[in-house]
Design a protein around this motif. Sequence first.
Motif, PDB file in Angstrom:
ATOM      1  N   GLY A 169       0.808  -1.213   0.000  1.00  0.00           N
ATOM      2  CA  GLY A 169       0.000   0.000   0.000  1.00  0.00           C
ATOM      3  C   GLY A 169       0.837   1.257   0.000  1.00  0.00           C
ATOM      4  N   ALA A 170       2.026   1.217   0.603  1.00  0.00           N
ATOM      5  CA  ALA A 170       2.884   2.399   0.658  1.00  0.00           C
ATOM      6  C   ALA A 170       3.373   2.823  -0.724  1.00  0.00           C
ATOM      7  CB  ALA A 170       4.086   2.120   1.570  1.00  0.00           C
ATOM      8  N   ALA A 171       3.280   1.930  -1.708  1.00  0.00           N
ATOM      9  CA  ALA A 171       3.779   2.228  -3.055  1.00  0.00           C
ATOM     10  C   ALA A 171       2.658   2.614  -4.016  1.00  0.00           C
ATOM     11  CB  ALA A 171       4.541   1.029  -3.596  1.00  0.00           C
ATOM     12  N   ALA A 172       1.486   2.946  -3.503  1.00  0.00           N
ATOM     13  CA  ALA A 172       0.347   3.267  -4.379  1.00  0.00           C
ATOM     14  C   ALA A 172       0.670   4.428  -5.309  1.00  0.00           C
ATOM     15  CB  ALA A 172      -0.879   3.583  -3.521  1.00  0.00           C
ATOM     16  N   GLU A 173       1.294   5.474  -4.770  1.00  0.00           N
ATOM     17  CA  GLU A 173       1.636   6.636  -5.600  1.00  0.00           C
ATOM     18  C   GLU A 173       2.632   6.249  -6.688  1.00  0.00           C
ATOM     19  OE1 GLU A 173       3.517  11.156  -5.162  1.00  0.00           O
ATOM     20  OE2 GLU A 173       3.321   9.852  -3.396  1.00  0.00           O
ATOM     21  N   ALA A 174       3.586   5.387  -6.337  1.00  0.00           N
ATOM     22  CA  ALA A 174       4.573   4.942  -7.319  1.00  0.00           C
ATOM     23  C   ALA A 174       3.908   4.141  -8.431  1.00  0.00           C
ATOM     24  CB  ALA A 174       5.656   4.111  -6.634  1.00  0.00           C
ATOM     25  N   ARG A 175       2.967   3.277  -8.066  1.00  0.00           N
ATOM     26  CA  ARG A 175       2.267   2.485  -9.094  1.00  0.00           C
ATOM     27  C   ARG A 175       1.446   3.394 -10.007  1.00  0.00           C
ATOM     28  NH1 ARG A 175       1.397  -0.849  -4.591  1.00  0.00           N
ATOM     29  NH2 ARG A 175      -0.803  -0.201  -4.446  1.00  0.00           N
ATOM     30  N   ASP A 176       0.808   4.432  -9.425  1.00  0.00           N
ATOM     31  CA  ASP A 176       0.047   5.385 -10.244  1.00  0.00           C
ATOM     32  C   ASP A 176       0.966   6.102 -11.235  1.00  0.00           C
ATOM     33  OD1 ASP A 176      -2.278   4.722  -8.947  1.00  0.00           O
ATOM     34  OD2 ASP A 176      -2.222   6.434  -7.552  1.00  0.00           O
ATOM     35  N   TYR A 177       2.159   6.459 -10.768  1.00  0.00           N
ATOM     36  CA  TYR A 177       3.114   7.134 -11.652  1.00  0.00           C
ATOM     37  C   TYR A 177       3.502   6.229 -12.816  1.00  0.00           C
ATOM     38  CZ  TYR A 177       7.529   8.962 -13.377  1.00  0.00           C
ATOM     39  OH  TYR A 177       8.529   9.408 -14.203  1.00  0.00           O
ATOM     40  N   LEU A 178       3.782   4.975 -12.519  1.00  0.00           N
ATOM     41  CA  LEU A 178       4.204   4.036 -13.571  1.00  0.00           C
ATOM     42  C   LEU A 178       3.081   3.773 -14.558  1.00  0.00           C
ATOM     43  CD1 LEU A 178       6.218   1.600 -11.281  1.00  0.00           C
ATOM     44  CD2 LEU A 178       7.169   3.157 -12.987  1.00  0.00           C
ATOM     45  N   ARG A 179       1.840   3.701 -14.066  1.00  0.00           N
ATOM     46  CA  ARG A 179       0.695   3.541 -14.985  1.00  0.00           C
ATOM     47  C   ARG A 179       0.564   4.779 -15.861  1.00  0.00           C
ATOM     48  NH1 ARG A 179      -1.879   0.628 -10.717  1.00  0.00           N
ATOM     49  NH2 ARG A 179      -2.620   2.589  -9.801  1.00  0.00           N
ATOM     50  N   GLY A 180       0.806   5.950 -15.256  1.00  0.00           N
ATOM     51  CA  GLY A 180       0.739   7.185 -16.031  1.00  0.00           C
ATOM     52  C   GLY A 180       1.785   7.258 -17.121  1.00  0.00           C
ATOM     53  N   ARG A 181       2.885   6.528 -16.949  1.00  0.00           N
ATOM     54  CA  ARG A 181       3.920   6.458 -17.993  1.00  0.00           C
ATOM     55  C   ARG A 181       3.648   5.327 -18.977  1.00  0.00           C
ATOM     56  NH1 ARG A 181       8.509   9.701 -16.816  1.00  0.00           N
ATOM     57  NH2 ARG A 181       9.026   9.186 -18.976  1.00  0.00           N
ATOM     58  N   SER A 182       2.475   4.699 -18.869  1.00  0.00           N
ATOM     59  CA  SER A 182       2.012   3.655 -19.807  1.00  0.00           C
ATOM     60  C   SER A 182       2.878   2.408 -19.784  1.00  0.00           C
ATOM     61  CB  SER A 182       1.943   4.210 -21.243  1.00  0.00           C
ATOM     62  OG  SER A 182       1.103   5.341 -21.296  1.00  0.00           O
ATOM     63  N   LEU A 183       3.448   2.093 -18.618  1.00  0.00           N
ATOM     64  CA  LEU A 183       4.258   0.879 -18.510  1.00  0.00           C
ATOM     65  C   LEU A 183       3.358  -0.297 -18.141  1.00  0.00           C
ATOM     66  CD1 LEU A 183       7.490   2.119 -16.700  1.00  0.00           C
ATOM     67  CD2 LEU A 183       6.920   2.106 -19.134  1.00  0.00           C
ATOM     68  N   SER A 184       3.425  -1.340 -18.946  1.00  0.00           N
ATOM     69  CA  SER A 184       2.589  -2.515 -18.721  1.00  0.00           C
ATOM     70  C   SER A 184       3.148  -3.359 -17.575  1.00  0.00           C
ATOM     71  CB  SER A 184       2.533  -3.359 -19.989  1.00  0.00           C
ATOM     72  OG  SER A 184       3.804  -3.932 -20.245  1.00  0.00           O
ATOM     73  N   PRO A 185       2.292  -4.205 -16.954  1.00  0.00           N
ATOM     74  CA  PRO A 185       2.806  -5.114 -15.911  1.00  0.00           C
ATOM     75  C   PRO A 185       3.945  -5.991 -16.417  1.00  0.00           C
ATOM     76  CG  PRO A 185       0.409  -5.057 -15.871  1.00  0.00           C
ATOM     77  CD  PRO A 185       0.832  -4.296 -17.087  1.00  0.00           C
TER      78      PRO A 185
ATOM     79  N   ASP B  42      10.357   8.733 -25.038  1.00  0.00           N
ATOM     80  CA  ASP B  42       9.105   8.338 -24.408  1.00  0.00           C
ATOM     81  C   ASP B  42       7.957   9.215 -24.890  1.00  0.00           C
ATOM     82  OD1 ASP B  42       7.315   7.081 -22.727  1.00  0.00           O
ATOM     83  OD2 ASP B  42       7.838   8.301 -20.987  1.00  0.00           O
ATOM     84  N   ASP B  43       8.177  10.552 -24.930  1.00  0.00           N
ATOM     85  CA  ASP B  43       7.136  11.468 -25.412  1.00  0.00           C
ATOM     86  C   ASP B  43       6.759  11.156 -26.854  1.00  0.00           C
ATOM     87  OD1 ASP B  43       7.229  12.889 -22.997  1.00  0.00           O
ATOM     88  OD2 ASP B  43       8.859  14.174 -23.732  1.00  0.00           O
ATOM     89  N   LEU B  44       7.760  10.945 -27.702  1.00  0.00           N
ATOM     90  CA  LEU B  44       7.503  10.721 -29.123  1.00  0.00           C
ATOM     91  C   LEU B  44       6.724   9.435 -29.349  1.00  0.00           C
ATOM     92  CD1 LEU B  44       7.959  11.579 -32.048  1.00  0.00           C
ATOM     93  CD2 LEU B  44      10.138  10.355 -32.008  1.00  0.00           C
ATOM     94  N   ILE B  45       7.077   8.381 -28.626  1.00  0.00           N
ATOM     95  CA  ILE B  45       6.390   7.094 -28.795  1.00  0.00           C
ATOM     96  C   ILE B  45       4.949   7.200 -28.331  1.00  0.00           C
ATOM     97  CG2 ILE B  45       6.311   4.712 -27.957  1.00  0.00           C
ATOM     98  CD1 ILE B  45       9.419   4.837 -27.937  1.00  0.00           C
ATOM     99  N   ARG B  46       4.707   7.889 -27.214  1.00  0.00           N
ATOM    100  CA  ARG B  46       3.338   8.027 -26.729  1.00  0.00           C
ATOM    101  C   ARG B  46       2.496   8.901 -27.651  1.00  0.00           C
ATOM    102  NH1 ARG B  46       2.829   9.315 -20.501  1.00  0.00           N
ATOM    103  NH2 ARG B  46       4.747  10.542 -20.712  1.00  0.00           N
ATOM    104  N   ALA B  47       3.147   9.877 -28.306  1.00  0.00           N
ATOM    105  CA  ALA B  47       2.397  10.776 -29.193  1.00  0.00           C
ATOM    106  C   ALA B  47       2.169  10.171 -30.577  1.00  0.00           C
ATOM    107  CB  ALA B  47       3.140  12.106 -29.325  1.00  0.00           C
ATOM    108  N   GLY B  48       3.181   9.523 -31.124  1.00  0.00           N
ATOM    109  CA  GLY B  48       3.074   9.052 -32.501  1.00  0.00           C
ATOM    110  C   GLY B  48       3.250   7.562 -32.693  1.00  0.00           C
ATOM    111  N   GLY B  49       3.475   6.821 -31.590  1.00  0.00           N
ATOM    112  CA  GLY B  49       3.638   5.375 -31.694  1.00  0.00           C
ATOM    113  C   GLY B  49       5.029   4.980 -32.167  1.00  0.00           C
TER     114      GLY B  49
END
Length: 660
Positions: free
Chosen positions: A135-151, A349-356
Amino acid sequence: MRLPDSFLDEIRARLSLSQVVGRRVTWDLRKSNQAKGDWWAPCPFHQEKSPSFHVDDQKGFFYCFGCGAKGNLFGFVQQQENVGFMEAVELLAREAGMEMPRRDPREAQAADRRTQLAELCEEALRFFRTQLKTGAAAEARDYLRGRSLSPDTLDRFEIGFAPNRRMALRDHLMQRGVAPNLIEAAGLATPASEGDPRDRFINRITFPIRDGRGRCIGFGGRAMNPDAKAKYLNSPETELFDKGANLYNLARARSAAGKGQTVVVAEGYMDVIALAQAGFEAAVAPLGTAVTDRQLRLLWRVSPEPVVALDGDAAGQRAGLRLADLALPMIAAGQSLRFAILPEGQDPDDLIRAGGPEAMRAVLEGAVPMSALLWRRATEGKVLDSPERRAAFDAELRALVRRIEDPNVRRHYGEAFARQRADLFGPEMRQEAPRAFAGDRPFRPRGSGRPGGGRGGGAWQPPALATVAARGSALAQGAADPDRVLEQVALAGLVLHPALLEDFAEALERGHWAGEGHGRIAQALLAVDPVDDPAEARAALERAGCGPALEALLALAHVRVSPAARPGAGDADAAACVRDAFARLEARRGVARETLEAIEDFEDGGDEAIVWRLGQALRRRDEATRAPRDEETGGDDAAGMSEFLQGLLDAKVWEKQKRK
């Protein structure tokens, strides 16, 4: 370190070739004959559907009838993982449950210490991975999801979390009996001498750093606290972790590069992870600092021409130019860098998220050579509207070209800059363009005459142009023959006296071999440990596939009578002979390069200065091949060695061989 044959044999006994290959391929059981150790599958080294890849377990060899790949157990791992021989042995030994031999007690003790530290880092990795799920890492997991990193990506890169407690990891390790000084030695906690003991990584997302052998040697940490002094923090320098000699994601990138992927150098961890998730698996990054010369050499062992991905802002451009300046003296034929410039304000990272992935692929395919980046810096913002400004510009270009150590690459850079300079200055300069900056000689307009004018009295008269051109042409066409003789004597001396290999390793590495098979023998010799027994060296060369070329070399009459090959010849005699042969080669080739440049200038419409330079080069060629080498080795023996080699050249033994 030379490995005992018994050790390699034990690995072969414990691991069959089909067992190792079978993890990478799907066997065609209809075509394979398991009882005879005869296996067939689609080739793992090129794309195909038919089973043209054959493994013979009894002989311990593989061969692909499609792409021609072939080798033994160790060769397969070298090609599949894109590693050297020793690294392949280490991987297979680990798989077979064997320890690598150790050279001496002190080395064994140091190796044990490094193994301890690596195991401690692995335990820290497991702790961080577990903490990411709390539970202490909830913020970290949210950050990683926000960077579109898959499990799957999180698992693949072993990303974890360091809790927001001062001694969380330290307490965990000490409960398992780890001494505090060992925790500090691994870089996982601050030394007591710096104040209150605490963990190195607190409230940070963690990225394990593995070396080329796959060992965890340290960590990078991304702060979750926006007010942290450092957004990213790396492990400190330790006995195990040298950040200037390692790269993030090196082991995976090397394997991907071995399968044909382009090596991409990004700025940081997240860029590498985003690139790999998008399919660019041969991505690496420096470890919190600018790329070092050691990291460059490491990159070139993986790929001859990595692509550096630069952020499109001014800071990214400056970083690229710093790297180009670092690489410039080190570039060589087939060893350079290309630069991919991203849109302004975007990282990979920005370019891949914007244009694939397609957008990133387009940027990589548009990468420019290093010379283009350097030319842009040299010309950007300059106004070249006066002779003085143009002269300063020329001086800057020449200084840049002179920093390149490889003479052939230096010449090509000079020619490229000269053509670009001609286009920049206009059509009136184009006739002067081809070699304005080739090499170190100054640029002179046509018709300037011999340097220094007519000093010495009277006007200087050029030799007959036809004679000079004919002599130069004969030199250019026949230079390889005496070079080949000198190469044969030098290589044979090292084969017969392998204890000298360490002394002549540099000459073997930088050699440009004229004789057929000579380059392969030289490369194989570089992999042989200096030993006193020539039979061991010859066996190693035969294992490397140089048997026929070696047999032909040692059978040559002038090799058999050379001082290094005579019965009873000692290492000192052989060293003098080999040293003189290499010195003569270096002298001949240096003069030959200058001669060929002069000939090309002459063919472009040469003037008196070019003809004079050609005559001087031909004179120095004769002096170079006849220069005594006594000053390098000393004594009458050295003079005798030199006389022997000069006798070979005077006798033109290569012409006799052609008439056989």
